[in-house]
Design a protein around this motif. Sequence first.
Motif, mmCIF file in Angstrom:
data_model
loop_
_atom_site.group_PDB
_atom_site.id
_atom_site.type_symbol
_atom_site.label_atom_id
_atom_site.label_comp_id
_atom_site.label_asym_id
_atom_site.label_seq_id
_atom_site.Cartn_x
_atom_site.Cartn_y
_atom_site.Cartn_z
ATOM 1 N N ARG A 151 44.964 30.030 33.124
ATOM 2 C CA ARG A 151 46.385 30.087 32.762
ATOM 3 C C ARG A 151 46.679 29.189 31.570
ATOM 4 N NH1 ARG A 151 49.354 34.163 33.338
ATOM 5 N NH2 ARG A 151 50.300 34.447 35.342
ATOM 6 N N ALA A 152 46.029 28.035 31.490
ATOM 7 C CA ALA A 152 46.222 27.131 30.351
ATOM 8 C C ALA A 152 45.718 27.792 29.068
ATOM 9 C CB ALA A 152 45.501 25.813 30.595
ATOM 10 N N ARG A 153 44.567 28.472 29.159
ATOM 11 C CA ARG A 153 44.038 29.182 27.988
ATOM 12 C C ARG A 153 44.992 30.291 27.555
ATOM 13 N NH1 ARG A 153 39.268 29.284 31.038
ATOM 14 N NH2 ARG A 153 39.468 31.534 31.348
ATOM 15 N N GLN A 154 45.510 31.032 28.527
ATOM 16 C CA GLN A 154 46.440 32.118 28.216
ATOM 17 C C GLN A 154 47.715 31.582 27.572
ATOM 18 O OE1 GLN A 154 46.837 33.907 32.083
ATOM 19 N NE2 GLN A 154 45.357 35.521 31.610
ATOM 20 N N ALA A 155 48.198 30.461 28.098
ATOM 21 C CA ALA A 155 49.427 29.867 27.554
ATOM 22 C C ALA A 155 49.213 29.427 26.111
ATOM 23 C CB ALA A 155 49.863 28.690 28.417
ATOM 24 N N PHE A 198 51.203 30.932 22.985
ATOM 25 C CA PHE A 198 51.955 29.998 22.154
ATOM 26 C C PHE A 198 51.644 30.242 20.684
ATOM 27 C CE2 PHE A 198 52.143 25.934 19.879
ATOM 28 C CZ PHE A 198 53.488 25.644 20.022
ATOM 29 N N ALA A 199 50.360 30.417 20.360
ATOM 30 C CA ALA A 199 49.966 30.654 18.970
ATOM 31 C C ALA A 199 50.541 31.963 18.446
ATOM 32 C CB ALA A 199 48.445 30.665 18.856
ATOM 33 N N ILE A 200 50.513 33.005 19.275
ATOM 34 C CA ILE A 200 51.039 34.305 18.855
ATOM 35 C C ILE A 200 52.545 34.222 18.645
ATOM 36 C CG2 ILE A 200 51.457 36.662 19.659
ATOM 37 C CD1 ILE A 200 48.692 36.442 21.078
#
Length: 88
Positions: A10-14, A18-20
């Motif tokens: 979930r941290a990786r997905q967030a 965020f970057a997108i």
Amino acid sequence: MANSPQSKKRARQADRRFAINKARRSRIRTFLRKVEEAIAAGDHDVAQAALTTAQPEMMRGVTKGVLHKNTVARKMSRLSSRVKALKA
């Protein structure tokens, strides 16, 4: 700090989202800045063209969840009235 595998994912997905979202917000601001600069220069045709290209980008921000619908509607309304005032 994320400990479980799911919270790490979930941290990786967030971070990815965020970057997108940051890139999309920056792109929208660039389009808006072009409209503002054309309005400041007093050039109606350039301002109208810039607004026409900025509107779909702003609406895309709404559909992607970056901006709120009413915020974009308000900004488009104010910008279009300012561009229209340049013609007069």
